[in-house]
Design a protein around this motif. Structure first.
Motif, PDB file in Angstrom:
ATOM      1  N   HIS A  27       1.234 -15.959 -51.251  1.00 54.16           N
ATOM      2  CA  HIS A  27       2.381 -16.711 -51.775  1.00 54.16           C
ATOM      3  C   HIS A  27       3.272 -17.003 -50.571  1.00 54.16           C
ATOM      4  O   HIS A  27       4.145 -16.207 -50.216  1.00 54.16           O
ATOM      5  CB  HIS A  27       3.122 -15.876 -52.825  1.00 54.16           C
ATOM      6  N   VAL A  28       2.993 -18.128 -49.892  1.00 51.41           N
ATOM      7  CA  VAL A  28       3.644 -18.390 -48.605  1.00 51.41           C
ATOM      8  C   VAL A  28       4.368 -19.737 -48.530  1.00 51.41           C
ATOM      9  O   VAL A  28       5.131 -19.971 -47.600  1.00 51.41           O
ATOM     10  CB  VAL A  28       2.625 -18.286 -47.438  1.00 51.41           C
ATOM     11  N   GLN A  29       4.159 -20.624 -49.494  1.00 50.77           N
ATOM     12  CA  GLN A  29       4.835 -21.917 -49.438  1.00 50.77           C
ATOM     13  C   GLN A  29       6.148 -21.889 -50.205  1.00 50.77           C
ATOM     14  O   GLN A  29       6.312 -21.117 -51.144  1.00 50.77           O
ATOM     15  CB  GLN A  29       3.917 -23.023 -49.977  1.00 50.77           C
ATOM     16  N   LEU A  65       9.051 -20.988 -49.004  1.00 53.64           N
ATOM     17  CA  LEU A  65       9.861 -19.833 -48.598  1.00 53.64           C
ATOM     18  C   LEU A  65      10.323 -19.942 -47.149  1.00 53.64           C
ATOM     19  O   LEU A  65      10.567 -18.935 -46.493  1.00 53.64           O
ATOM     20  CB  LEU A  65       9.047 -18.541 -48.773  1.00 53.64           C
ATOM     21  N   PHE A 120       8.598 -20.670 -44.611  1.00 56.78           N
ATOM     22  CA  PHE A 120       7.614 -20.116 -43.677  1.00 56.78           C
ATOM     23  C   PHE A 120       7.459 -21.023 -42.456  1.00 56.78           C
ATOM     24  O   PHE A 120       7.456 -20.557 -41.325  1.00 56.78           O
ATOM     25  CB  PHE A 120       6.261 -19.931 -44.372  1.00 56.78           C
ATOM     26  N   ASN A 172       2.350 -26.900 -44.178  1.00 56.80           N
ATOM     27  CA  ASN A 172       1.824 -26.467 -45.464  1.00 56.80           C
ATOM     28  C   ASN A 172       0.528 -27.227 -45.700  1.00 56.80           C
ATOM     29  O   ASN A 172       0.473 -28.439 -45.471  1.00 56.80           O
ATOM     30  CB  ASN A 172       2.801 -26.815 -46.592  1.00 56.80           C
ATOM     31  N   GLY A 219       6.250 -12.211 -42.070  1.00 54.32           N
ATOM     32  CA  GLY A 219       6.654 -13.493 -42.636  1.00 54.32           C
ATOM     33  C   GLY A 219       8.098 -13.489 -43.084  1.00 54.32           C
ATOM     34  O   GLY A 219       8.801 -12.492 -42.943  1.00 54.32           O
ATOM     35  N   CYS A 233       7.982 -13.720 -49.152  1.00 50.37           N
ATOM     36  CA  CYS A 233       6.585 -14.162 -49.119  1.00 50.37           C
ATOM     37  C   CYS A 233       5.649 -12.978 -49.397  1.00 50.37           C
ATOM     38  O   CYS A 233       6.022 -11.821 -49.234  1.00 50.37           O
ATOM     39  CB  CYS A 233       6.235 -14.818 -47.792  1.00 50.37           C
ATOM     40  N   GLN A 234       4.443 -13.291 -49.833  1.00 52.57           N
ATOM     41  CA  GLN A 234       3.415 -12.280 -50.090  1.00 52.57           C
ATOM     42  C   GLN A 234       2.172 -12.717 -49.319  1.00 52.57           C
ATOM     43  O   GLN A 234       1.471 -13.622 -49.742  1.00 52.57           O
ATOM     44  CB  GLN A 234       3.145 -12.197 -51.595  1.00 52.57           C
TER      45      GLN A 234
END
Length: 101
Positions: free
Chosen positions: A19-21, A23, A25, A44, A72, A76-77
């Motif tokens: 789960h990175v978009q 946030l 990143f 992304n 990160g 984020c996960q």
């Protein structure tokens, strides 16, 4: 003979899964890379991952790899971070670190 450069330059491509978009990143990656003197790009992907390329001093790139693969930005996960095409460089291909769209 010249003095050898102790700052060995490396290049690598990365893809961060989880789960990175949405946030910050990409923004945080650009800010950190710019501070560390790393060039390249980040974006992304349509698959929901973060992809990019980093070039710079080995020590600094390794710091960023640790950050993108385990830390990160807040919220984020990160499930995993794949690294590809790592090699040594004689000179950088990019002038700065950009966010691509």
């Amino acid at each position: 003979m010249g003095i050898p450069d102790i700052r060995q330059l490396i290049t690598l491509e990365f893809e961060v899964f989880g789960h990175v978009q949405g946030l910050n990143f990409t923004k945080d990656t650009r800010e950190r890379c710019t501070k560390l003197g790393i060039t390249g790009w980040v974006k992304n992907s349509k698959q929901g991952t973060i992809v990019g390329k980093m070039q710079g001093p080995k020590e600094e790139v390794e710091k960023m790899v640790t950050w993108i693969s385990s830390e990160g930005p807040p919220g984020c996960q990160i499930d995993r971070c794949d690294l590809r095409c790592q090699s040594n460089l004689n000179r950088l291909d990019y002038k700065d670190f950009a966010i691509r769209f």
